[in-house]
Each structure stands twice: as structure tokens, then as C-alpha cells.
Design a protein around this motif. Sequence first.
Motif, short mmCIF file in Angstrom:
data_model
loop_
_atom_site.label_atom_id
_atom_site.label_comp_id
_atom_site.label_asym_id
_atom_site.label_seq_id
_atom_site.Cartn_x
_atom_site.Cartn_y
_atom_site.Cartn_z
N ILE A 1 1.00 -1.16 0.03
CA ILE A 1 -0.06 -0.09 -0.11
C ILE A 1 0.91 1.29 0.08
O ILE A 1 0.56 2.30 -0.88
CB ILE A 1 -1.26 -0.11 1.27
CG1 ILE A 1 -2.06 -0.95 1.07
CG2 ILE A 1 -1.85 1.33 1.40
CD1 ILE A 1 -2.90 -1.27 2.27
N LEU A 2 1.82 1.30 0.87
CA LEU A 2 2.68 2.52 1.03
C LEU A 2 3.36 2.68 -0.43
O LEU A 2 3.71 3.80 -0.83
CB LEU A 2 3.86 2.36 1.94
CG LEU A 2 3.47 2.54 3.30
CD1 LEU A 2 4.46 2.34 4.55
CD2 LEU A 2 2.91 3.98 3.52
N ASP A 3 3.80 1.42 -0.99
CA ASP A 3 4.51 1.59 -2.53
C ASP A 3 3.69 2.23 -3.25
O ASP A 3 4.18 2.96 -4.16
CB ASP A 3 5.09 0.11 -2.74
CG ASP A 3 6.15 -0.31 -2.03
OD1 ASP A 3 6.90 0.54 -1.48
OD2 ASP A 3 6.58 -1.37 -2.07
N MET B 1 11.04 9.99 3.84
CA MET B 1 10.44 10.61 5.12
C MET B 1 9.69 9.24 5.66
O MET B 1 9.95 9.11 6.88
CB MET B 1 9.07 11.42 4.77
CG MET B 1 9.66 12.92 4.58
SD MET B 1 8.27 14.19 3.83
CE MET B 1 6.99 13.82 4.86
N ILE B 2 9.24 8.35 4.90
CA ILE B 2 8.66 6.95 5.47
C ILE B 2 9.81 6.02 6.00
O ILE B 2 9.67 5.51 7.16
CB ILE B 2 7.91 6.35 4.38
CG1 ILE B 2 6.60 7.05 4.33
CG2 ILE B 2 7.57 4.98 4.79
CD1 ILE B 2 5.83 6.58 2.75
N ALA B 3 10.90 6.09 5.28
CA ALA B 3 12.20 5.40 5.85
C ALA B 3 12.80 5.91 7.33
O ALA B 3 12.93 5.16 8.15
CB ALA B 3 13.19 5.58 4.92
N GLU B 4 12.47 7.19 7.31
CA GLU B 4 12.83 7.70 8.75
C GLU B 4 12.03 7.59 9.65
O GLU B 4 12.50 7.36 10.70
CB GLU B 4 13.29 9.49 8.47
CG GLU B 4 14.49 9.77 7.48
CD GLU B 4 14.41 11.20 7.30
OE1 GLU B 4 13.70 11.94 7.86
OE2 GLU B 4 15.36 11.69 6.51
N THR C 1 10.09 5.08 9.95
CA THR C 1 10.23 3.58 10.21
C THR C 1 11.27 3.34 11.09
O THR C 1 11.27 2.66 12.14
CB THR C 1 10.46 2.75 8.85
OG1 THR C 1 9.30 3.04 8.06
CG2 THR C 1 10.24 1.19 9.04
N VAL C 2 12.75 3.94 10.95
CA VAL C 2 13.63 3.82 11.86
C VAL C 2 13.55 4.41 13.41
O VAL C 2 13.50 3.60 14.14
CB VAL C 2 14.85 4.53 11.54
CG1 VAL C 2 15.95 4.78 12.38
CG2 VAL C 2 15.44 3.78 10.09
N ASN C 3 12.71 5.78 13.40
CA ASN C 3 12.09 6.00 14.78
C ASN C 3 11.23 5.13 15.39
O ASN C 3 11.38 5.01 16.64
CB ASN C 3 11.54 7.41 14.58
CG ASN C 3 12.49 8.26 14.03
OD1 ASN C 3 13.67 8.46 14.26
ND2 ASN C 3 12.02 9.65 13.46
N ARG D 1 10.35 1.16 19.63
CA ARG D 1 9.75 -0.29 19.74
C ARG D 1 11.07 -0.83 20.66
O ARG D 1 10.75 -1.68 21.57
CB ARG D 1 9.57 -0.87 18.84
CG ARG D 1 9.00 -2.33 18.92
CD ARG D 1 8.58 -3.04 17.62
NE ARG D 1 9.82 -3.24 16.92
CZ ARG D 1 10.46 -4.45 16.84
NH1 ARG D 1 10.35 -5.11 18.01
NH2 ARG D 1 11.71 -4.63 16.22
N LEU D 2 12.36 -1.19 20.02
CA LEU D 2 13.46 -1.65 20.65
C LEU D 2 13.55 -1.35 22.29
O LEU D 2 14.00 -2.33 22.95
CB LEU D 2 14.58 -1.78 19.94
CG LEU D 2 14.66 -2.07 18.46
CD1 LEU D 2 15.78 -1.83 17.63
CD2 LEU D 2 14.58 -3.83 18.71
#
Length: 106
Positions: A10-12, A24-27, A29-31, A36-37
Motif C-alpha cells: 500500500i505504501l509503495d 520520510m517514510i524510511a526515517e 520507520t527507523v524512529n 519499539r526496541l
Amino acid sequence: MAKTRDAIRILDDVTGDDEELQQMIAEETVNTEVARLIYEARKRAGLTQTELAELIGSKQPVIARLEDADYEGHSLTMLQRIAIALNQRIEINFVPGEGQQEVVQK
């Protein structure tokens, strides 16, 4: 096009070829992953946010902020302090980006 519930597909579809939006989505996702970790490591250790904060010489709101997926200020220094307090270590890896080839040093 067939319907899907696959969030990545869906994002793609939404981002298409928009590299800025993909970045922006990648950043984000990292945050989200870092938050979560931290949360999962703290819970596995059986600690409250206040207890973890005390172990690293900080305050509970700092831990709450670090566990917030929208927080963008994670620092390696703070992550190292948390890892030491939880008797863990941090691993950081660089991996090829989508569509990029891995470079092997000889």
C-alpha cells in the motif's frame, strides 16, 4: 489492481516514485523501530520507565519520549546508556538500500 492488506504494498502504491516521501517514510520507520526496541528491552528487564531512567541518571519523561514512535531525537549516546543499564549491547548495521548492490571490500 487486486485489493491488498499488505502495508508495504500500500505504501509503495501511495509513494510511487516520490523519493522525498519514500525518505520520510524510511526515517519514520527507523524512529518507530528504535522506540519499539527500547520499550521491549525495558519490559524484558522488568523495569518501569522510572526505574530505567534512574539507572541511566535521567527522568521518566525522557524514557517516555524515547519510547514514543514520533520522537526524532534518539542519540547513540543515550542508546548506549540504556544498553549498559540493561546489560546489553547495541549492534548497528549498514545494509544496501532497495535497488542498490552491496559493495564488497577486498
